[in-house]
Design an enzyme around this catalytic site. Sequence first.
Site, PDB file in Angstrom:
ATOM      1  N   GLY A 139      55.144  94.849  17.971  1.00 46.89           N
ATOM      2  CA  GLY A 139      55.214  96.241  17.506  1.00 46.89           C
ATOM      3  C   GLY A 139      56.075  96.415  16.274  1.00 46.89           C
ATOM      4  O   GLY A 139      56.490  95.450  15.632  1.00 46.89           O
ATOM      5  N   ILE A 190      54.679  95.585  30.229  1.00 45.79           N
ATOM      6  CA  ILE A 190      55.865  96.177  30.860  1.00 45.79           C
ATOM      7  C   ILE A 190      55.515  96.895  32.168  1.00 45.79           C
ATOM      8  O   ILE A 190      56.374  97.060  33.038  1.00 45.79           O
ATOM      9  CB  ILE A 190      56.599  97.124  29.875  1.00 45.79           C
ATOM     10  CG1 ILE A 190      57.999  97.433  30.388  1.00 45.79           C
ATOM     11  CG2 ILE A 190      55.809  98.411  29.639  1.00 45.79           C
ATOM     12  CD1 ILE A 190      58.919  98.068  29.384  1.00 45.79           C
ATOM     13  N   TYR A 199      58.114 112.066  24.482  1.00 44.94           N
ATOM     14  CA  TYR A 199      58.855 110.934  23.916  1.00 44.94           C
ATOM     15  C   TYR A 199      60.350 111.110  24.204  1.00 44.94           C
ATOM     16  O   TYR A 199      61.012 110.204  24.724  1.00 44.94           O
ATOM     17  CB  TYR A 199      58.601 110.882  22.409  1.00 44.94           C
ATOM     18  CG  TYR A 199      59.288 109.764  21.670  1.00 44.94           C
ATOM     19  CD1 TYR A 199      58.886 108.451  21.813  1.00 44.94           C
ATOM     20  CD2 TYR A 199      60.339 110.036  20.794  1.00 44.94           C
ATOM     21  CE1 TYR A 199      59.505 107.428  21.112  1.00 44.94           C
ATOM     22  CE2 TYR A 199      60.962 109.018  20.082  1.00 44.94           C
ATOM     23  CZ  TYR A 199      60.538 107.719  20.248  1.00 44.94           C
ATOM     24  OH  TYR A 199      61.157 106.718  19.550  1.00 44.94           O
TER      25      TYR A 199
HETATM   26  N1  SER Z   1      60.358 107.031  14.771  1.00 42.70           N
HETATM   27  C1  SER Z   1      60.216 107.743  16.004  1.00 42.70           C
HETATM   28  C2  SER Z   1      59.096 108.700  15.937  1.00 42.70           C
HETATM   29  O1  SER Z   1      58.915 109.279  14.905  1.00 42.70           O
HETATM   30  C3  SER Z   1      61.478 108.464  16.356  1.00 42.70           C
HETATM   31  O2  SER Z   1      62.411 107.616  16.941  1.00 42.70           O
HETATM   32  O3  SER Z   1      58.432 108.904  16.904  1.00 42.70           O
END
Ligand code: SER
Length: 317
Positions: free
Chosen positions: A11, A54, A142
């Site tokens: 990734g 995972i 998230y």
């Molecule tokens: N780079 C990530 C995002 O934009 C934030 O931690 O989802």
Amino acid sequence: MKNVLVIGSTGQIGSELTMKLRHEYTGDIVAGYIRGAEPHGELAESGPAMEVDITNATQIAEAVEHYHVDTIYNLAALLSAVAENKPQLAWHIGIDGLINVLEVAREKHCAVFTPSSIGSFGPNAPKDGTPQDTIQQPRTMYGVTKVTGELLSNYYALKFGVDTRSVRFPGLISYVTSPGGGTTDYAVDIYYSAVKGEVFKCPIAAGTFMDMMYMPDALRAAIEIMEADPDKLHHRNSFNIASMSFDPEIIAGKIREHIPDFEMVYDVDPLRQSIAESWPNRLDDTCARMEWGWKPEYDLETMTIDMLDKLARRLGK
Ligand code: SER
């Protein structure tokens, strides 16, 4: 010597962190990957690789046993915009997956690094100089997985003595592997457009500030926190780290200092914009500086010079 398992090794962060760990440590640095995202090239040729999903606890345990792993870098995640479209999957990978990692770590005595993010904060945290310890009520899936991950990792440290540590990453900028599906991705894409001589359509509105960091600093942070003297750590999961904060106008202006005819227009994406507005402008990273000596090396100027140079070579411009 260290034997490390990197979950998510192909990734955005994993592809570079795995190579850096292989340069720095003499043990086995195992590139864990999922089907369909197998390692290629130098990553495949320079060390061992194993399928480690995972969400599959048995695969994690087998890799840890086989290679006598002592440290797990858990880099599996969906970035913020993708996670909003697949919230259940984001939870499954981010939290069910993390529990799998922590359980294996508890049984096999591994240290664990699981990154958190600026996305772990929500609109009611102080926006400027966001403190290390403050309200974390994110509105994105998230962010929900990141706060839960921080709490769960601290719980395993307190309850079971698992050596969990982490940092809250800003948006990460690199010329190697593209992020894909994040809110901060524009700060990577803008360099590609500039080098290709294209007009950049910016999905984030002028005046929207977010923390950003050049990948070499982020990789160093991930290694330094795991190497830090545990007696000096008052915090574990997770440390604010910071190096630069800008809005689209500032980064575009910086690029124009090197490519004067670079053009940017706005084509704001409502999802990404609403996520960005809920995140801090600039984190306060005093605790990381005090407790383990964190210090960034790159600012917007030095990052821009390096990005434009490396990308021009990669893209043959
Ligand atoms: N780079 C990530 C995002 O934009 C934030 O931690 O989802």
